[in-house]
Motif scaffolding. Structure first.
Motif, PDB file in Angstrom:
ATOM      1  N   PRO A   1      53.250  46.369  35.756  1.00 53.21           N
ATOM      2  CA  PRO A   1      53.212  47.811  36.123  1.00 53.21           C
ATOM      3  C   PRO A   1      51.845  48.101  36.935  1.00 53.21           C
ATOM      4  O   PRO A   1      50.828  47.720  36.667  1.00 53.21           O
ATOM      5  CB  PRO A   1      52.980  48.659  34.784  1.00 53.21           C
ATOM      6  N   ILE A   2      52.092  48.993  38.090  1.00 54.05           N
ATOM      7  CA  ILE A   2      51.058  49.233  39.055  1.00 54.05           C
ATOM      8  C   ILE A   2      50.240  50.397  38.474  1.00 54.05           C
ATOM      9  O   ILE A   2      50.766  51.660  38.172  1.00 54.05           O
ATOM     10  CB  ILE A   2      51.369  49.487  40.354  1.00 54.05           C
ATOM     11  N   VAL A   3      48.823  50.329  38.254  1.00 59.22           N
ATOM     12  CA  VAL A   3      48.075  51.625  37.929  1.00 59.22           C
ATOM     13  C   VAL A   3      47.479  52.255  39.002  1.00 59.22           C
ATOM     14  O   VAL A   3      46.883  51.506  39.874  1.00 59.22           O
ATOM     15  CB  VAL A   3      47.041  51.145  36.962  1.00 59.22           C
ATOM     16  N   SER A   4      47.430  53.517  39.037  1.00 61.30           N
ATOM     17  CA  SER A   4      47.082  54.197  40.305  1.00 61.30           C
ATOM     18  C   SER A   4      45.887  55.237  39.878  1.00 61.30           C
ATOM     19  O   SER A   4      45.511  55.127  38.840  1.00 61.30           O
ATOM     20  CB  SER A   4      48.186  55.143  40.850  1.00 61.30           C
ATOM     21  N   SER A   5      45.460  55.885  40.983  1.00 66.26           N
ATOM     22  CA  SER A   5      44.429  56.921  40.782  1.00 66.26           C
ATOM     23  C   SER A   5      44.659  58.089  41.511  1.00 66.26           C
ATOM     24  O   SER A   5      46.043  58.419  41.347  1.00 66.26           O
ATOM     25  CB  SER A   5      42.957  56.113  41.355  1.00 66.26           C
ATOM     26  N   GLN A   6      44.004  59.107  41.564  1.00 71.35           N
ATOM     27  CA  GLN A   6      44.139  60.468  42.098  1.00 71.35           C
ATOM     28  C   GLN A   6      44.350  60.300  43.725  1.00 71.35           C
ATOM     29  O   GLN A   6      44.755  61.333  44.357  1.00 71.35           O
ATOM     30  CB  GLN A   6      42.780  61.188  41.874  1.00 71.35           C
ATOM     31  N   TYR A   7      44.092  59.095  44.317  1.00 68.03           N
ATOM     32  CA  TYR A   7      44.108  58.681  45.690  1.00 68.03           C
ATOM     33  C   TYR A   7      44.457  57.376  46.002  1.00 68.03           C
ATOM     34  O   TYR A   7      44.397  56.406  44.772  1.00 68.03           O
ATOM     35  CB  TYR A   7      42.878  59.282  46.291  1.00 68.03           C
ATOM     36  N   TRP A   8      44.949  56.895  46.871  1.00 64.57           N
ATOM     37  CA  TRP A   8      44.844  55.321  47.168  1.00 64.57           C
ATOM     38  C   TRP A   8      43.520  54.778  46.861  1.00 64.57           C
ATOM     39  O   TRP A   8      42.398  55.340  47.045  1.00 64.57           O
ATOM     40  CB  TRP A   8      45.148  55.057  48.658  1.00 64.57           C
ATOM     41  N   ASN A   9      43.606  53.766  46.117  1.00 71.73           N
ATOM     42  CA  ASN A   9      42.319  52.930  45.624  1.00 71.73           C
ATOM     43  C   ASN A   9      41.206  52.346  46.583  1.00 71.73           C
ATOM     44  O   ASN A   9      41.546  51.177  46.843  1.00 71.73           O
ATOM     45  CB  ASN A   9      42.957  51.948  44.549  1.00 71.73           C
ATOM     46  N   MET A  10      40.519  53.160  47.203  1.00 69.59           N
ATOM     47  CA  MET A  10      40.013  52.644  48.427  1.00 69.59           C
ATOM     48  C   MET A  10      38.416  53.193  48.267  1.00 69.59           C
ATOM     49  O   MET A  10      38.461  54.487  48.209  1.00 69.59           O
ATOM     50  CB  MET A  10      40.735  52.777  49.941  1.00 69.59           C
ATOM     51  N   VAL A  11      37.514  52.628  48.910  1.00 73.99           N
ATOM     52  CA  VAL A  11      36.038  53.105  49.125  1.00 73.99           C
ATOM     53  C   VAL A  11      35.721  52.838  50.588  1.00 73.99           C
ATOM     54  O   VAL A  11      36.465  51.871  51.082  1.00 73.99           O
ATOM     55  CB  VAL A  11      35.163  52.622  48.298  1.00 73.99           C
ATOM     56  N   HIS A  12      34.805  53.610  51.225  1.00 74.90           N
ATOM     57  CA  HIS A  12      34.430  53.464  52.619  1.00 74.90           C
ATOM     58  C   HIS A  12      32.944  53.278  52.715  1.00 74.90           C
ATOM     59  O   HIS A  12      32.368  53.924  51.868  1.00 74.90           O
ATOM     60  CB  HIS A  12      34.792  54.659  53.484  1.00 74.90           C
ATOM     61  N   GLY A  13      32.662  52.335  53.579  1.00 77.47           N
ATOM     62  CA  GLY A  13      31.024  52.304  53.752  1.00 77.47           C
ATOM     63  C   GLY A  13      30.865  50.764  54.350  1.00 77.47           C
ATOM     64  O   GLY A  13      31.503  50.080  53.930  1.00 77.47           O
TER      65      GLY A  13
END
Length: 204
Positions: free
Chosen positions: A141-153
């Motif tokens: 089962p894939i667990v998600s978040s409130q948006y795609w699981n990504m960070v930027h920097g």
């Protein structure tokens, strides 16, 4: 309960680690143990389709892959993090995952999985899709978040300044904790019986 997090970056304390650490912190606050396994800068042998792992649950090459399988056997969930290189995950991580999921497939089924990617700017969505394929082929089962699981920097400090990205990591941690707690309560519910495996070749 325990979650294994794989840092697929060659940099031990870089941007990917910063994102995974935020997820790990939330899981710990929720009473769930975590372990971050560092891929590191050493090259990882790719799969050569030798078939010697069949029925053994271990790869013929003795390296970080077998160590990861052993850790996964003792874990209840998996989170894989990667930097984005040319709109895809780190090549060494791909080599690791190909062998790890093939040789140790029995260790992954029915355990929640999640992917996290880190990029300076773009390529995150395609990299995330590649990582999620490992879960979908392994009955995870894939667990998600409130948006795609990504960070930027481009540096850990810049990642920490990505307020939305860090919030996404925290939400992922809470959602993973919730999933594990729900599954613990449902531990007496049996999995659907497995059918005999069917193989269809398109060229006959």
């Amino acid at each position: 309960m325990k979650v294994l997090l794989i840092n697929g970056s060659p940099h031990q304390s870089g941007c990917t680690y910063t994102a995974l650490s935020e997820v790990s912190r939330v899981l710990n606050d929720e009473g769930i143990r975590t372990e971050i396994l560092q891929l590191g800068p050493k090259p990882v042998q790719g799969c050569i389709a030798c078939g010697r792992c069949a029925g053994k649950g271990r790869c013929a090459f003795s390296d970080i892959v077998n160590s990861a399988i052993e850790r996964m056997e003792q874990s209840d969930a998996l989170i894989v993090g990667s930097p984005v290189y040319y709109a895809a995950p780190n090549g060494s991580l791909i080599s690791m995952l190909n062998r790890m999921f093939y040789a140790g497939s029995a260790s992954f089924a029915h355990k929640p999985g999640a992917a996290v990617v880190s990029a300076r700017r773009a390529g995150t969505t395609s990299a995330l899709n590649v990582l999620n394929e490992y879960f979908t082929i392994s009955q995870m089962p894939i667990v998600s978040s409130q948006y795609w699981n990504m960070v930027h920097g481009n540096t850990p400090d810049e990642v920490r300044q990505d307020a939305e990205g860090m919030q996404i990591m925290r939400t992922l941690g809470h959602n993973m904790a919730w999933m594990l707690k729900v599954m613990r309560e449902a531990k007496d519910v049996p999995h659907a019986p497995a059918e005999p495996r069917q193989w269809t070749n398109f060229i006959r």
